[in-house]
Design an enzyme around this catalytic site. Sequence first.
Site, PDB file in Angstrom:
ATOM      1  N   ASP A   1       0.823  -1.244   0.053  1.00  0.00           N
ATOM      2  CA  ASP A   1      -0.167  -0.217  -0.153  1.00  0.00           C
ATOM      3  C   ASP A   1       1.419   1.166  -0.080  1.00  0.00           C
ATOM      4  O   ASP A   1       1.399   2.100   0.578  1.00  0.00           O
ATOM      5  CB  ASP A   1      -0.687  -0.403   1.136  1.00  0.00           C
ATOM      6  CG  ASP A   1      -1.985   0.525   1.141  1.00  0.00           C
ATOM      7  OD1 ASP A   1      -2.361   1.608   0.174  1.00  0.00           O
ATOM      8  OD2 ASP A   1      -2.628   1.421   2.263  1.00  0.00           O
TER       9      ASP A   1
ATOM     10  N   LYS B   1     -10.104   2.062  -8.365  1.00  0.00           N
ATOM     11  CA  LYS B   1     -10.829   2.656  -6.735  1.00  0.00           C
ATOM     12  C   LYS B   1     -11.402   3.338  -6.851  1.00  0.00           C
ATOM     13  O   LYS B   1     -11.343   4.826  -7.574  1.00  0.00           O
ATOM     14  CB  LYS B   1      -9.005   2.576  -6.028  1.00  0.00           C
ATOM     15  CG  LYS B   1      -8.504   1.246  -5.554  1.00  0.00           C
ATOM     16  CD  LYS B   1      -7.600   2.302  -4.435  1.00  0.00           C
ATOM     17  CE  LYS B   1      -8.087   2.276  -3.494  1.00  0.00           C
ATOM     18  NZ  LYS B   1      -6.688   2.833  -2.388  1.00  0.00           N
TER      19      LYS B   1
ATOM     20  N   THR C   1     -13.735   1.430  -2.303  1.00  0.00           N
ATOM     21  CA  THR C   1     -12.762   1.349  -1.289  1.00  0.00           C
ATOM     22  C   THR C   1     -13.383   2.093  -0.745  1.00  0.00           C
ATOM     23  O   THR C   1     -14.482   2.066  -1.095  1.00  0.00           O
ATOM     24  CB  THR C   1     -11.397   2.128  -1.861  1.00  0.00           C
ATOM     25  OG1 THR C   1     -10.609   2.366  -0.625  1.00  0.00           O
ATOM     26  CG2 THR C   1     -11.855   3.438  -2.496  1.00  0.00           C
TER      27      THR C   1
ATOM     28  N   PHE D   1     -11.186  -1.948   5.313  1.00  0.00           N
ATOM     29  CA  PHE D   1     -10.665  -1.639   6.147  1.00  0.00           C
ATOM     30  C   PHE D   1     -10.753  -1.852   7.707  1.00  0.00           C
ATOM     31  O   PHE D   1     -11.732  -1.931   8.330  1.00  0.00           O
ATOM     32  CB  PHE D   1     -10.867   0.167   6.178  1.00  0.00           C
ATOM     33  CG  PHE D   1     -11.029   1.092   4.862  1.00  0.00           C
ATOM     34  CD1 PHE D   1     -10.698   0.276   3.852  1.00  0.00           C
ATOM     35  CD2 PHE D   1      -9.819   2.300   5.456  1.00  0.00           C
ATOM     36  CE1 PHE D   1     -10.154   1.205   2.740  1.00  0.00           C
ATOM     37  CE2 PHE D   1      -9.158   3.525   4.159  1.00  0.00           C
ATOM     38  CZ  PHE D   1      -9.554   1.950   2.308  1.00  0.00           C
TER      39      PHE D   1
END
Length: 319
Positions: A16, A125, A149, A171
């Site tokens: 990431d 994304k 996302t 997340f």
Amino acid sequence: MNQLEALKQFTTVVADTGDFHQLAQFQPQDATTNPSLILKAVQKPEYAPLMRATVAQFKDRDLGEIMDRILVRFGCEILNTIPGRVSTEVDARLSFDTNATVTRAERLIELYQAAGVHTDRVLIKIAATWEGIEAARMLEQRGIHTNLTLLFSFCQAVACGQAKVQLISPFVGRIYDWYKKQAGAQWDETAMAGANDPGVRSVAQIYHYYKHFDIATEVMGASFRNTGQILALAGCDLLTIAPELLAQLSSHETSAQLRPALNSQTAKEQALERVLYDQPSFRFALNEDAMATEKLAEGIRAFAVDTRKLEVLMQQAAA
């Protein structure tokens, strides 16, 4: 064997970062970026010339196009280092505009194709708003693969599965942050670690649901605060990890055998009910989840702020 090597036995490891010079040492399969990571990268001396060169070459174009060209330039550099896919984000300010998101995603793909990159090596994304998920549905039907996302809730994941998106990024760390802040002095770090971590629990619930009902969408845990959260999700399809945590995993030798915390067989054995969402029920379910509502809005705002900061740097480079 170190923890990173052990993890790679069960899970595809993704880096990431926008800092493609860091990638080789960790040998990830894929890489993800976002506006904040790109902003961080272009402010480093080794990457500033890349941005300046792109701005100089296309200074007669609008800011949005120059931005996309910078994102694709970083993406191409990353793809030169990894064997798999790179995720490139659509402007977060379009998170509530389905048609604009589709148009921007198609331009990103066209820019990648012009650079000789095959569509299968790129994930677009998009924030997992209702409008974003609808855009992803349309893009997937056109052969453009997506990574949804800023995903904090079960309803977002279910809607993404219904839309047949390629991959979701639930997340972990930001969920953990919210619950820890809510608990205040009552927070028990030890009791809420590992499988009990609220962020870990959220990803595990989504993983089990997808595998139970044979939903093809890939699950990629994201946004980690510590290596404990990562190891507690061993067995997840993919995990995208910041370089700092990749370094911690690779420097920590492990004598104990790492076992996958998640597996599809266990998911099959669970008693789960199928859930379906249309727009009204999705919006209500998201509204019922205070954490997800707050973190989704906060995430979009933060990415929008960093996109504007990147635009300022671009304008300064063009002056």
